[in-house]
Design a protein around this motif. Structure first.
Motif, PDB file in Angstrom:
ATOM      1  N   VAL A   1     -11.457  30.359   4.264  1.00  0.00           N
ATOM      2  CA  VAL A   1     -10.535  29.828   3.493  1.00  0.00           C
ATOM      3  C   VAL A   1      -9.762  30.769   2.722  1.00  0.00           C
ATOM      4  O   VAL A   1     -10.282  31.917   2.590  1.00  0.00           O
ATOM      5  N   GLN A   2      -8.592  30.395   2.381  1.00  0.00           N
ATOM      6  CA  GLN A   2      -7.636  31.520   1.761  1.00  0.00           C
ATOM      7  C   GLN A   2      -8.294  31.424   0.266  1.00  0.00           C
ATOM      8  O   GLN A   2      -8.535  30.553  -0.334  1.00  0.00           O
ATOM      9  N   ALA A   3      -7.682  32.615  -0.499  1.00  0.00           N
ATOM     10  CA  ALA A   3      -8.006  32.603  -1.737  1.00  0.00           C
ATOM     11  C   ALA A   3      -7.328  31.597  -2.446  1.00  0.00           C
ATOM     12  O   ALA A   3      -6.151  31.287  -2.311  1.00  0.00           O
ATOM     13  N   GLY A   4      -7.881  31.019  -3.528  1.00  0.00           N
ATOM     14  CA  GLY A   4      -7.449  29.715  -4.235  1.00  0.00           C
ATOM     15  C   GLY A   4      -7.798  28.802  -3.727  1.00  0.00           C
ATOM     16  O   GLY A   4      -7.762  27.367  -4.504  1.00  0.00           O
ATOM     17  N   GLY A   5      -8.311  28.452  -2.498  1.00  0.00           N
ATOM     18  CA  GLY A   5      -8.987  27.431  -1.883  1.00  0.00           C
ATOM     19  C   GLY A   5     -10.276  26.907  -2.278  1.00  0.00           C
ATOM     20  O   GLY A   5     -10.897  27.497  -3.247  1.00  0.00           O
ATOM     21  N   SER A   6     -10.698  25.986  -1.495  1.00  0.00           N
ATOM     22  CA  SER A   6     -12.176  25.256  -1.854  1.00  0.00           C
ATOM     23  C   SER A   6     -12.810  24.912  -0.646  1.00  0.00           C
ATOM     24  O   SER A   6     -12.221  24.773   0.268  1.00  0.00           O
ATOM     25  N   LEU A   7     -14.182  24.899  -1.056  1.00  0.00           N
ATOM     26  CA  LEU A   7     -15.201  24.606   0.159  1.00  0.00           C
ATOM     27  C   LEU A   7     -16.393  23.694  -0.540  1.00  0.00           C
ATOM     28  O   LEU A   7     -16.668  24.264  -1.865  1.00  0.00           O
ATOM     29  N   ARG A   8     -16.947  22.880   0.109  1.00  0.00           N
ATOM     30  CA  ARG A   8     -18.073  22.246  -0.564  1.00  0.00           C
ATOM     31  C   ARG A   8     -19.468  22.565   0.532  1.00  0.00           C
ATOM     32  O   ARG A   8     -19.471  22.179   1.525  1.00  0.00           O
ATOM     33  N   LEU A   9     -20.432  23.052  -0.112  1.00  0.00           N
ATOM     34  CA  LEU A   9     -21.546  23.441   0.976  1.00  0.00           C
ATOM     35  C   LEU A   9     -22.561  22.444   0.670  1.00  0.00           C
ATOM     36  O   LEU A   9     -22.660  21.852  -0.497  1.00  0.00           O
ATOM     37  N   SER A  10     -23.248  22.095   1.690  1.00  0.00           N
ATOM     38  CA  SER A  10     -24.431  21.237   1.684  1.00  0.00           C
ATOM     39  C   SER A  10     -25.570  21.698   2.233  1.00  0.00           C
ATOM     40  O   SER A  10     -25.484  22.799   2.966  1.00  0.00           O
ATOM     41  N   CYS A  11     -26.644  21.224   1.690  1.00  0.00           N
ATOM     42  CA  CYS A  11     -27.793  21.630   2.053  1.00  0.00           C
ATOM     43  C   CYS A  11     -28.912  20.667   2.203  1.00  0.00           C
ATOM     44  O   CYS A  11     -29.173  19.903   1.192  1.00  0.00           O
ATOM     45  N   ALA A  12     -29.007  20.175   3.459  1.00  0.00           N
ATOM     46  CA  ALA A  12     -30.151  18.988   3.705  1.00  0.00           C
ATOM     47  C   ALA A  12     -31.394  19.578   3.866  1.00  0.00           C
ATOM     48  O   ALA A  12     -31.954  20.344   4.392  1.00  0.00           O
ATOM     49  N   ALA A  13     -32.323  18.492   3.224  1.00  0.00           N
ATOM     50  CA  ALA A  13     -33.771  18.743   2.928  1.00  0.00           C
ATOM     51  C   ALA A  13     -34.485  17.952   3.971  1.00  0.00           C
ATOM     52  O   ALA A  13     -34.225  16.821   3.667  1.00  0.00           O
ATOM     53  N   SER A  14     -35.585  18.458   4.520  1.00  0.00           N
ATOM     54  CA  SER A  14     -36.557  17.597   5.062  1.00  0.00           C
ATOM     55  C   SER A  14     -37.446  17.078   4.324  1.00  0.00           C
ATOM     56  O   SER A  14     -37.944  17.574   3.302  1.00  0.00           O
ATOM     57  N   GLY A  15     -38.223  15.970   4.667  1.00  0.00           N
ATOM     58  CA  GLY A  15     -39.454  15.517   3.819  1.00  0.00           C
ATOM     59  C   GLY A  15     -39.076  14.562   2.667  1.00  0.00           C
ATOM     60  O   GLY A  15     -37.911  14.294   2.454  1.00  0.00           O
ATOM     61  N   ARG A  16     -40.273  13.962   2.294  1.00  0.00           N
ATOM     62  CA  ARG A  16     -40.149  12.843   1.321  1.00  0.00           C
ATOM     63  C   ARG A  16     -40.401  13.456  -0.203  1.00  0.00           C
ATOM     64  O   ARG A  16     -40.409  12.801  -0.851  1.00  0.00           O
ATOM     65  N   THR A  17     -40.283  14.814  -0.266  1.00  0.00           N
ATOM     66  CA  THR A  17     -40.892  15.310  -1.676  1.00  0.00           C
ATOM     67  C   THR A  17     -39.635  16.017  -2.187  1.00  0.00           C
ATOM     68  O   THR A  17     -39.722  16.958  -3.244  1.00  0.00           O
ATOM     69  N   PHE A  18     -38.334  15.913  -1.653  1.00  0.00           N
ATOM     70  CA  PHE A  18     -37.036  16.778  -2.119  1.00  0.00           C
ATOM     71  C   PHE A  18     -37.080  16.564  -3.637  1.00  0.00           C
ATOM     72  O   PHE A  18     -36.704  17.666  -4.457  1.00  0.00           O
ATOM     73  N   SER A  19     -37.290  15.430  -4.430  1.00  0.00           N
ATOM     74  CA  SER A  19     -37.146  15.551  -5.859  1.00  0.00           C
ATOM     75  C   SER A  19     -38.017  16.019  -6.598  1.00  0.00           C
ATOM     76  O   SER A  19     -37.848  16.235  -7.747  1.00  0.00           O
ATOM     77  N   LEU A  20     -39.129  16.841  -5.890  1.00  0.00           N
ATOM     78  CA  LEU A  20     -40.067  17.229  -6.522  1.00  0.00           C
ATOM     79  C   LEU A  20     -39.609  18.870  -6.866  1.00  0.00           C
ATOM     80  O   LEU A  20     -40.451  19.826  -7.639  1.00  0.00           O
ATOM     81  N   TYR A  21     -38.372  19.200  -6.220  1.00  0.00           N
ATOM     82  CA  TYR A  21     -38.211  20.658  -6.347  1.00  0.00           C
ATOM     83  C   TYR A  21     -36.746  21.079  -6.820  1.00  0.00           C
ATOM     84  O   TYR A  21     -36.050  19.869  -6.824  1.00  0.00           O
ATOM     85  N   ALA A  22     -36.856  21.921  -7.969  1.00  0.00           N
ATOM     86  CA  ALA A  22     -35.547  22.208  -8.392  1.00  0.00           C
ATOM     87  C   ALA A  22     -34.817  23.159  -7.191  1.00  0.00           C
ATOM     88  O   ALA A  22     -35.616  23.884  -6.438  1.00  0.00           O
ATOM     89  N   MET A  23     -33.570  23.164  -7.247  1.00  0.00           N
ATOM     90  CA  MET A  23     -32.774  23.643  -6.249  1.00  0.00           C
ATOM     91  C   MET A  23     -31.806  24.762  -6.599  1.00  0.00           C
ATOM     92  O   MET A  23     -31.360  24.802  -7.625  1.00  0.00           O
TER      93      MET A  23
END
Length: 124
Positions: free
Chosen positions: A12-34
């Motif tokens: 991306v050029q300077a001044g631009g934007s990006l959105r990163l995503s991180c997908a987690a497996s399992g049913r305990t995602f809400s138990l973790y701080a990220m």
């Protein structure tokens, strides 16, 4: 442990934007701080932002304040990093990480699950 997969990096050029995503497996995602960390070539891995289990509390590195926003969706098991007004010095591999105790202090050694990283390159 939880398995993490990042996506959304790119060029991306300077001044631009990006959105990163991180997908987690399992049913305990809400138990973790990220968190998001980043590592530039030849440098240490640095804290960028963290978010509590419910998403109600966040913490940012000074370099990220006012430009980056961390968020999470506990239904989709995904954590995001919205990055705006990107600068050349933001160029790095970005990693998401999970922390079992719920701390958002952003200490590298607290995180026991890591993704493989996604490259962000900002051209000036």
């Amino acid at each position: 442990q939880v398995q993490l997969v990042e996506s959304g990096g790119g060029l991306v050029q300077a001044g631009g934007s990006l959105r990163l995503s991180c997908a987690a497996s399992g049913r305990t995602f809400s138990l973790y701080a990220m968190a998001w960390f980043r590592q530039a070539p030849g440098k240490e891995r640095d804290f960028v932002a963290s978010i509590s289990r419910t998403g109600g509390t966040t913490s940012y590195a000074d370099s990220a304040k006012g430009r980056f926003t961390i968020s999470r969706d506990n239904v989709k098991n995904t954590v995001y990093l919205q990055m705006n007004n990107l600068k050349a010095e933001d160029t790095a591999v970005y990693y998401c990480a999970a922390e079992r105790t719920g701390s958002i202090a952003g200490r590298l050694g607290d995180y026991d699950s890591w993704g493989q990283g996604t490259q962000v390159t900002v051209s000036s």
